[in-house]
Design a protein around this motif. Structure first.
Motif, mmCIF file in Angstrom:
data_model
loop_
_atom_site.group_PDB
_atom_site.id
_atom_site.type_symbol
_atom_site.label_atom_id
_atom_site.label_comp_id
_atom_site.label_asym_id
_atom_site.label_seq_id
_atom_site.Cartn_x
_atom_site.Cartn_y
_atom_site.Cartn_z
ATOM 1 N N VAL A 65 0.844 -1.207 0.000
ATOM 2 C CA VAL A 65 0.000 0.000 0.000
ATOM 3 C C VAL A 65 0.872 1.248 0.000
ATOM 4 O O VAL A 65 0.630 2.211 -0.742
ATOM 5 N N LEU A 66 1.917 1.211 0.799
ATOM 6 C CA LEU A 66 2.817 2.371 0.883
ATOM 7 C C LEU A 66 3.495 2.626 -0.471
ATOM 8 O O LEU A 66 3.585 3.771 -0.936
ATOM 9 N N ALA A 67 3.940 1.546 -1.101
ATOM 10 C CA ALA A 67 4.594 1.681 -2.412
ATOM 11 C C ALA A 67 3.638 2.301 -3.424
ATOM 12 O O ALA A 67 4.018 3.190 -4.203
ATOM 13 N N ARG A 68 2.383 1.826 -3.393
ATOM 14 C CA ARG A 68 1.413 2.339 -4.351
ATOM 15 C C ARG A 68 1.139 3.831 -4.128
ATOM 16 O O ARG A 68 1.076 4.623 -5.066
ATOM 17 N N LYS A 69 1.020 4.207 -2.873
ATOM 18 C CA LYS A 69 0.749 5.616 -2.555
ATOM 19 C C LYS A 69 1.883 6.524 -3.034
ATOM 20 O O LYS A 69 1.655 7.585 -3.610
ATOM 21 N N ILE A 70 3.115 6.097 -2.770
ATOM 22 C CA ILE A 70 4.264 6.921 -3.182
ATOM 23 C C ILE A 70 4.304 7.038 -4.706
ATOM 24 O O ILE A 70 4.485 8.135 -5.265
ATOM 25 N N ASP A 71 4.137 5.912 -5.371
ATOM 26 C CA ASP A 71 4.230 5.919 -6.836
ATOM 27 C C ASP A 71 3.148 6.797 -7.459
ATOM 28 O O ASP A 71 3.402 7.503 -8.444
ATOM 29 N N GLU A 72 1.942 6.736 -6.901
ATOM 30 C CA GLU A 72 0.854 7.577 -7.442
ATOM 31 C C GLU A 72 1.186 9.058 -7.329
ATOM 32 O O GLU A 72 0.939 9.840 -8.250
ATOM 33 N N LEU A 73 1.753 9.446 -6.211
ATOM 34 C CA LEU A 73 2.108 10.862 -6.037
ATOM 35 C C LEU A 73 3.330 11.230 -6.870
ATOM 36 O O LEU A 73 3.395 12.307 -7.470
ATOM 37 N N ALA A 74 4.326 10.330 -6.882
ATOM 38 C CA ALA A 74 5.562 10.630 -7.619
ATOM 39 C C ALA A 74 5.281 10.847 -9.102
ATOM 40 O O ALA A 74 5.955 11.651 -9.765
ATOM 41 N N ALA A 75 4.281 10.146 -9.607
ATOM 42 C CA ALA A 75 3.925 10.291 -11.021
ATOM 43 C C ALA A 75 3.439 11.705 -11.337
ATOM 44 O O ALA A 75 3.458 12.143 -12.490
ATOM 45 N N GLN A 76 3.006 12.430 -10.308
ATOM 46 C CA GLN A 76 2.508 13.811 -10.520
ATOM 47 C C GLN A 76 3.634 14.853 -10.506
ATOM 48 O O GLN A 76 3.416 16.015 -10.795
ATOM 49 N N VAL A 77 4.835 14.425 -10.083
ATOM 50 C CA VAL A 77 5.939 15.385 -9.932
ATOM 51 C C VAL A 77 6.571 15.676 -11.289
ATOM 52 O O VAL A 77 6.997 14.752 -11.979
ATOM 53 N N PRO A 78 6.655 16.955 -11.700
ATOM 54 C CA PRO A 78 7.195 17.265 -13.023
ATOM 55 C C PRO A 78 8.702 17.068 -13.129
ATOM 56 O O PRO A 78 9.215 16.691 -14.180
ATOM 57 N N ASP A 79 9.442 17.311 -12.037
ATOM 58 C CA ASP A 79 10.902 17.264 -12.125
ATOM 59 C C ASP A 79 11.463 16.716 -10.812
ATOM 60 O O ASP A 79 11.465 17.401 -9.792
ATOM 61 N N MET A 80 11.945 15.473 -10.853
ATOM 62 C CA MET A 80 12.424 14.833 -9.618
ATOM 63 C C MET A 80 13.674 15.516 -9.061
ATOM 64 O O MET A 80 13.977 15.389 -7.881
#
Lengths: 314, 535
Positions: free
Chosen positions: A190-205
């Motif tokens: 669940v934690l992995a999924r939550k992070i990935d969903e948000l990270a996908a919204q970040v324009p520039d890591m």
């Protein structure tokens, strides 16, 4: 250049929360971030003994006060250390027998304290001048979101990506499952999924800041005393045996997404800064119980990334 | 769930913690419980008229210092050690200074005292078997072990083993700590047994038969060498403050673990005061039993002959390669002819001493880690490797420093004596701690007032922690005065002054360098220690 100040795990301590509010001015910080675990773990009943005197038993000692002034001073001292306090008669004290009754009592105090903090923050912080983000952590009950969301000065970052001065702040207050099964513990999946969903919204890591409560597993930011089956720390080498207890999901996310900076809390004993790939990862630890605000001051250069950082003891 | 006292809700980090007994053993094992078997030679030799059994009473002076540690560790349980106490109360530079001198003193012992168990635990126990059995082979073996190169190699192996234990984090280390305390008590039991089965008459007879000298002649020679038969207060005081109180180093190390100790107020009281009481009991028993078997005047005679001209000692006691201290591990040759008992007595000294040295080396690792963490020294020293889950570079630094002191102790006797005076620097550290205790309730009012109720007690309106701070200051100044007599009398050598000066100045230089380095990097050092106003 952006100077941010991060602290975490204040656990209801009045002193450390107020210090965090004052940190922007004290350190000259442009942004304030607060990791999770806002609410306290313990409540001290202050029991009436008659003739205006009260007694409280905590940390192995009994304290008696004989007048209102002494009582107020005692309550203040306990609040500074993160304890909630409740005046009650011996009969009332005896009525608290079940975990549900105790939880209700806690909830009232959590709500009251958070409301006070929101009022204080709204009075002292100008969000246009000093943006601030906080969030609940794995120890915080779900109901506190209502109070955490009330502030106009501090944004609740949990489960969101918030843009500040060209940087994306990704915040998650959950932690991987602990031996205590805390309110916001979730599985690694669940934690992995939550992070990935948000990270996908970040324009520039390269301009992203992770504000994730649980530290990455095996990173040395997550070393906590190993517990035996009786929840007692084990000893070795003349000291405590420390083992990694962080999140594998967080570790994998950092490796995969490589944000500029990754800020953590959760493990109070483990304060340090390390690198995972290009990402600087920091756990400030916590000493809320002593009224000490452990934090991290980070200088971000738009071109060079992290220019410098220091772990503070304020 | 509800407890009888405080309501506690389900949340992470609420653990059961280290027991009071573990804390007690941790404090008790660090000071070398059997160093007394060496000091029974040195102290009366340097201070004729000192009676070591009575001198144990001077350990009472350490109780206020233990009390100050108790107050600080209960007030700031989550972060222990004098570095934190002083940094938060006075100034980080003073915290580093105090912690540095205490750490270096501990490390100097970790290195140098490896030689003790080799010489007096191993070689002399073997020699005693040779003396009582008349076997040259055992004596040759003892002489071979006494060679500097052999001692250096054995000490190095022991230090590497210590470092390996730190790295490995073996669970066995804690068990071994218990063995150290057990070994000390076993040694006391053996002495008690020998008092009963041999007694002073038996010792005298054996000595006359095996040593190549006469018991009464030794008494006469001792008196001529300056031995004082009877107790004299001033030498007793110097001897006790110098050799007995200094033996308590490491007894306060539970302060570093206070955050993990269950019922910290009561447990720390047991650990800090109980370990002192245990040490007093072991030392008093060991001193009195040795005096009882050997004879107080005879022991003091040997001591005086040794310090005046060791070659005048009975031939059996004169060593080929070392300085021939007539320690009880050697004198056991005249207490019993049983080689198993003789070797067991030596083994007790080896175990108690070596384990205490590991304990003394452990606390400096945490300190090096803390200095690095605070950017006072390179951050590499606070890196915890994934492989060992330990601060490898801090451990390497500690073991390497101890190795240097081992080398100095064996190959440079002049520096060896200078290290004794490093104790002067140690008590300077406690002077600073005492000052921190005095001013803590005033300079850190918010921390003091937020502390547990037990730490806020007052006597005549003065906080008890301030009173204990004053007593710590007074005891430390008194100790400095006593230990530094050779300095005042001009009897100290230049390297002794330099050693103390170096230990005092080095941390301040480190602080200044770190200060300017970090200032140039945009986040000054002082920022990380500055207190944020809480209101």
């Amino acid at each position: 250049m952006l100077k941010l100040f991060f602290a975490t795990d204040v656990h209801g301590s009045e002193t450390t929360f107020r210090k965090w509010l004052n940190a922007a001015q004290h350190y000259g910080a442009d942004v304030l971030l607060m990791g999770g675990d806002l609410t306290g773990k313990m409540l001290v009943p202050i029991v009436e003994e008659g003739n205006g005197s009260y007694a409280a038993r905590f940390e192995g000692s009994t304290v008696r006060v004989d007048d209102e002034r002494g009582l107020v001073d005692l309550e203040k001292a306990l609040r500074q250390r993160g304890y909630y306090t409740q005046r009650m008669s011996p009969e009332e004290r005896a009525r608290y027998q079940t975990p549900a009754q105790v939880e209700e009592l806690f909830k009232g105090h959590m709500a009251e304290v958070l409301e006070g903090w929101v009022g204080l923050a709204d009075e002292r912080l100008d969000p246009n001048k000093t943006p601030a983000i906080w969030m609940p952590g794995n120890d915080d009950l779900e109901f506190i979101d209502e109070y955490v969301n009330k502030s106009t000065a501090i944004q609740n970052g949990d489960g969101r990506v918030i843009e500040i001065d060209g940087y994306s702040v990704l915040s998650i207050g959950n932690a991987n499952v602990t031996p205590w099964n805390c309110p916001r513990d979730v599985t690694e999946d669940v934690l992995a999924r939550k992070i990935d969903e948000l990270a996908a919204q970040v324009p520039d890591m390269s301009r992203c800041i992770f504000n994730v409560h649980a530290p990455p597993w095996g990173s040395n930011l997550d070393l906590a005393p190993e517990l035996d089956e009786d929840f007692k720390p084990t000893m070795e080498g003349g000291g405590l045996k420390m083992i990694p207890v962080g999140s594998t999901a967080v570790l994998e996310a950092i490796r995969r997404w490589q944000p500029l900076l990754s800020l953590h809390g959760h493990i109070h004993e483990c304060s340090a800064g390390i690198k995972i790939g290009r990402t600087l990862c920091i756990n400030t630890g916590s000493e809320y119980h002593e009224g000490v605000l452990r934090g991290s001051l980070v200088l971000l250069d738009p071109k060079k990334g992290v220019k410098n950082y220091a772990l503070t003891v304020g | 769930m509800a407890t009888q006292d405080v309501f506690i809700r389900k949340s992470s980090g609420l653990t059961r913690q280290i027991s009071a007994r573990d804390a007690l053993m941790y404090c008790a094992m660090n000071p070398g419980l059997l160093y007394c078997l060496v000091y029974i030679v040195w102290a009366p030799a340097f201070y004729p008229g000192a009676h070591m059994g009575i001198g144990v009473l001077f350990v009472l002076l350490i109780f206020p210092i233990a009390g100050l540690y108790w107050y600080f560790s209960v007030s700031m349980p989550r972060s222990g050690g004098e570095y934190i106490y002083i940094s938060r109360t006075l100034h980080p530079a003073l915290g580093l200074f105090s912690c540095f001198v205490l750490s270096i003193t501990a490390l100097s012992w970790t290195g140098q005292i490896q030689d003790w168990w080799i010489r007096w635990g191993l070689a002399d126990a073997i020699r005693s078997v040779g003396i009582s059995s008349g076997s040259e082979g055992w004596i040759d073996l003892a002489n071979a072990i006494d060679r500097p190169l052999v001692r250096f190699l054995l000490g190095t192996i022991a230090l590497i083993a210590t470092g390996w234990l730190f790295l490995k984090g073996a669970r066995a280390m804690m068990r071994v700590s218990y063995w150290a305390v057990g070994a000390a008590w076993l040694a006391v039991l053996i002495l008690g047994l020998l008092l009963v089965i041999t007694g002073q008459d038996g010792f005298r007879e054996n000595f006359n038969r095996l040593s190549g000298a006469d018991y009464d002649a030794i008494l006469q020679a001792g008196r001529e060498a300056g031995a004082v038969f009877g107790v004299s207060f001033v030498p007793l005081m110097y001897a006790a403050v110098t050799f007995i109180n200094l033996n308590t180093l490491g007894q306060t190390f539970s302060a570093n673990l206070a955050g993990e100790i269950r019922g910290v107020a009561k447990s720390q009281a047991l650990a800090l005061f109980g370990s002192l009481a245990m040490q007093m009991a072991v030392w008093f028993a060991a001193y009195m039993l040795v005096y009882g078997i050997v004879g107080t005047n005879f022991m003091h005679s040997l001591d005086s002959i040794w310090v005046t001209d060791a070659s005048q000692l009975p031939p059996a006691l004169v060593h080929e390669h070392t300085s021939s201290e007539p320690v009880p591990m050697l004198l056991v040759a005249f207490m019993t002819g049983n080689p198993i008992l003789q070797l067991l007595f030596g083994l007790c000294f080896i175990v108690a001493t070596w384990v205490s040295l590991a304990g003394l080396g452990f606390a400096p690792i945490r300190n090096v880690f803390a200095w690095s963490f605070d950017r006072l020294i390179p951050t590499r020293f606070s890196e915890i490797t994934t492989k060992y889950r330990a601060p490898v570079w801090a451990i390497v630094a500690v073991i390497a420093t101890a190795e240097i002191f081992l080398w100095l102790g064996i190959y440079s006797p002049a520096y060896s004596s200078a290290i004794l005076y490093s104790i002067v620097a140690w008590f300077i550290g406690w002077i600073v701690l005492g000052i921190a205790g005095i001013v803590y309730p005033y300079r850190r009012k918010e921390l003091f007032e937020a502390g547990p109720p037990a730490t806020q007690k007052r006597i005549a309106g003065i906080p008890v922690i301030s009173i204990l701070g004053f007593l710590t200051l007074a005891v430390s100044i008194f100790t400095e005065w006593a230990v530094a007599q050779p300095f005042f009398k001009g009897e100290a050598e230049a390297n002794q002054y330099l050693t103390v000066l170096g230990m005092a100045v080095a941390p301040l230089i480190i602080y200044v360098i770190a200060h300017y380095y970090h200032k140039s990097k945009g986040i000054p050092l002082k920022v990380q220690f500055s207190q944020i106003p809480p209101e």
